[in-house]
Design a protein around this motif. Structure first.
Motif, PDB file in Angstrom:
ATOM      1  N   ARG A 181      45.523  43.410  38.124  1.00  0.00           N
ATOM      2  CA  ARG A 181      46.436  43.039  37.022  1.00  0.00           C
ATOM      3  C   ARG A 181      47.785  42.635  37.616  1.00  0.00           C
ATOM      4  NH1 ARG A 181      50.394  45.716  34.135  1.00  0.00           N
ATOM      5  NH2 ARG A 181      50.392  45.487  31.851  1.00  0.00           N
ATOM      6  N   LYS A 182      48.296  43.468  38.533  1.00  0.00           N
ATOM      7  CA  LYS A 182      49.589  43.184  39.173  1.00  0.00           C
ATOM      8  C   LYS A 182      49.524  41.850  39.930  1.00  0.00           C
ATOM      9  CE  LYS A 182      52.578  45.185  42.723  1.00  0.00           C
ATOM     10  NZ  LYS A 182      52.795  46.320  43.621  1.00  0.00           N
ATOM     11  N   THR A 183      48.437  41.660  40.677  1.00  0.00           N
ATOM     12  CA  THR A 183      48.270  40.418  41.445  1.00  0.00           C
ATOM     13  C   THR A 183      48.236  39.217  40.500  1.00  0.00           C
ATOM     14  OG1 THR A 183      46.935  41.679  43.006  1.00  0.00           O
ATOM     15  CG2 THR A 183      46.804  39.289  43.189  1.00  0.00           C
ATOM     16  N   GLY A 215      37.655  40.761  40.906  1.00  0.00           N
ATOM     17  CA  GLY A 215      38.834  39.880  40.813  1.00  0.00           C
ATOM     18  C   GLY A 215      39.139  39.468  39.388  1.00  0.00           C
ATOM     19  N   ILE A 216      39.274  38.154  39.184  1.00  0.00           N
ATOM     20  CA  ILE A 216      39.604  37.602  37.861  1.00  0.00           C
ATOM     21  C   ILE A 216      38.323  37.008  37.285  1.00  0.00           C
ATOM     22  CG2 ILE A 216      40.966  35.813  36.683  1.00  0.00           C
ATOM     23  CD1 ILE A 216      43.156  36.301  38.836  1.00  0.00           C
ATOM     24  N   ILE A 248      49.538  38.938  37.495  1.00  0.00           N
ATOM     25  CA  ILE A 248      50.879  38.692  36.929  1.00  0.00           C
ATOM     26  C   ILE A 248      51.734  37.939  37.960  1.00  0.00           C
ATOM     27  CG2 ILE A 248      53.003  39.853  36.176  1.00  0.00           C
ATOM     28  CD1 ILE A 248      51.138  42.026  34.897  1.00  0.00           C
ATOM     29  N   GLU A 249      51.674  38.371  39.212  1.00  0.00           N
ATOM     30  CA  GLU A 249      52.465  37.694  40.258  1.00  0.00           C
ATOM     31  C   GLU A 249      52.018  36.240  40.428  1.00  0.00           C
ATOM     32  OE1 GLU A 249      53.153  41.772  42.890  1.00  0.00           O
ATOM     33  OE2 GLU A 249      51.965  40.134  43.757  1.00  0.00           O
ATOM     34  N   LEU A 250      50.698  36.040  40.448  1.00  0.00           N
ATOM     35  CA  LEU A 250      50.178  34.676  40.642  1.00  0.00           C
ATOM     36  C   LEU A 250      50.551  33.784  39.462  1.00  0.00           C
ATOM     37  CD1 LEU A 250      46.587  35.425  42.015  1.00  0.00           C
ATOM     38  CD2 LEU A 250      48.480  34.348  43.270  1.00  0.00           C
ATOM     39  N   ALA A 251      50.440  34.339  38.248  1.00  0.00           N
ATOM     40  CA  ALA A 251      50.743  33.551  37.050  1.00  0.00           C
ATOM     41  C   ALA A 251      52.217  33.140  37.069  1.00  0.00           C
ATOM     42  CB  ALA A 251      50.414  34.359  35.806  1.00  0.00           C
ATOM     43  N   ARG A 252      53.081  34.080  37.420  1.00  0.00           N
ATOM     44  CA  ARG A 252      54.522  33.743  37.471  1.00  0.00           C
ATOM     45  C   ARG A 252      54.771  32.677  38.528  1.00  0.00           C
ATOM     46  NH1 ARG A 252      56.329  39.632  36.074  1.00  0.00           N
ATOM     47  NH2 ARG A 252      56.344  39.356  33.800  1.00  0.00           N
ATOM     48  N   ALA A 271      39.029  39.224  32.403  1.00  0.00           N
ATOM     49  CA  ALA A 271      39.134  40.613  32.849  1.00  0.00           C
ATOM     50  C   ALA A 271      39.597  40.608  34.292  1.00  0.00           C
ATOM     51  CB  ALA A 271      37.764  41.273  32.739  1.00  0.00           C
ATOM     52  N   THR A 272      40.307  41.667  34.702  1.00  0.00           N
ATOM     53  CA  THR A 272      40.699  41.769  36.110  1.00  0.00           C
ATOM     54  C   THR A 272      40.290  43.131  36.659  1.00  0.00           C
ATOM     55  OG1 THR A 272      42.924  42.653  35.649  1.00  0.00           O
ATOM     56  CG2 THR A 272      42.707  40.258  35.773  1.00  0.00           C
TER      57      THR A 272
END
Ligand code: PLP
Length: 298
Positions: free
Chosen positions: A213-215, A251-252, A217-221, A245-246
């Motif tokens: 989830r954290k990864t 993964g994603i 969010i970082e990738l999306a930003r 789902a993550t």
């Protein structure tokens, strides 16, 4: 000859083939789900975000008054050896601390002898590559945050497992549970994301703060998306443009149907695709990976 190819466990200070690793039936980890754990994965011979997993694991132990005699470096050596001994290039690596057993006749958790166990097995997928999930939104509530802190990775899974049975009876593969206000939370082993008009949202409360989830969010930003950590209603999931789902276990992963109705055209959406490929590319980034030295013995 001992066969480690199905996986290797570290238990009572020894490395054993996974099938031979056993705990006492008197361990409160077994009797009371009194334990915390974490799962990190190894991809192409490298741990992914091991520091993040260690941080969550040690923080969970602290909150639960559990202790182990190993530093993070020692833990890394143990986990690496489990992977190496099994000869796995892609692995699912779990570390667990249980309360252990109390002194005979005692029910005082402070008198228990905490146990540490770790194991590496072949990589596990919540959703196999090139497939997608059909999600069932259950009315069942995830165990409330006030009862069991979801930030501590735990084995309180009866709500999730019963939810899975509901999903199966509705011809779905997996499930998401609600919080007390009726918002969606998480599923068995994954966090949930929705995309609407290019804005990405994921439940903020009542969920494990997943490393994937954290990864995500970082990738999306980094890709310029707006991303909200906020309450997400079942309707927002049903009418999303994309749902995914993550999890460390896969993964994603696209969710292309909710309650047996297709999301958009029933194919993995563009945003999910972009994030999924960025996620796997990150597995070559030395900032997030630690290579396992397959030649060293502990
Ligand atoms: N939520 C729950 C209940 C989980 O058990 C997991 C992982 O097992 C996740 C979310 C996803 O967390 P992570 O991305 O760290 O694997």
């Amino acid at each position: 000859m001992t066969n480690f190819t199905q996986g290797t466990a570290f238990i009572d200070g020894q490395y054993l083939p996974i099938s031979e690793a056993k705990i006492s039936i008197l361990d409160w980890g077994f009797l009371h789900s009194d334990a915390t754990y974490d799962v990190v994965h190894v991809w192409n011979g490298k741990f992914f975000r091991l520091d993040d997993h260690f941080e969550r694991f040690y923080s969970g132990m602290k909150k639960l008054h559990l202790e182990i005699p190993y530093s993070k470096n020692e833990l890394q050596t143990i986990l690496s050896h489990c992977v190496k001994q099994s000869g796995l290039n892609n692995a699912y690596v779990e570390m667990i601390t249980t309360r252990g057993q109390p002194e005979p006749g005692s029910r005082d958790p402070r008198r228990c002898n905490n146990q540490f166990i770790a194991f590496a097995i072949p990589f596990v997928w919540v959703c196999k590559p090139k497939t997608s999930l059909n999600l069932f939104i259950s009315e069942r509530q995830r165990i409330p945050t006030e009862s069991v802190d979801p930030m501590i990775k735990n084995y309180h899974w009866l709500d999730l497992v019963m939810g899975q049975y509901e999903a199966f009876s509705h011809d779905s593969e997996t499930v998401v549970l609600l919080d007390q206000k009726g918002n969606v939370t998480e599923g068995p082993g994954f966090n949930l994301f929705v995309v609407k008009n290019k804005i990405i949202s994921t439940p903020a409360n009542g969920v494990l703060q997943g490393i994937t989830r954290k990864t995500t969010i970082e990738l999306a930003r980094a890709q310029g998306f707006d991303i909200n950590e906020k309450d997400v209603t079942p309707e927002q999931v049903r009418y999303a443009d994309e749902v995914f789902a993550t999890s460390t276990a896969g993964g994603i992963m696209p969710i292309t149907a909710v309650d047996n109705k297709l999301i958009a055209d029933g194919e993995m959406g563009e945003t999910t695709k972009a994030l999924q490929s960025a996620y796997w590319l990150l597995h070559d980034d030395p900032k997030h990976t630690i290579a396992i030295d397959y030649s060293i013995n502990p």
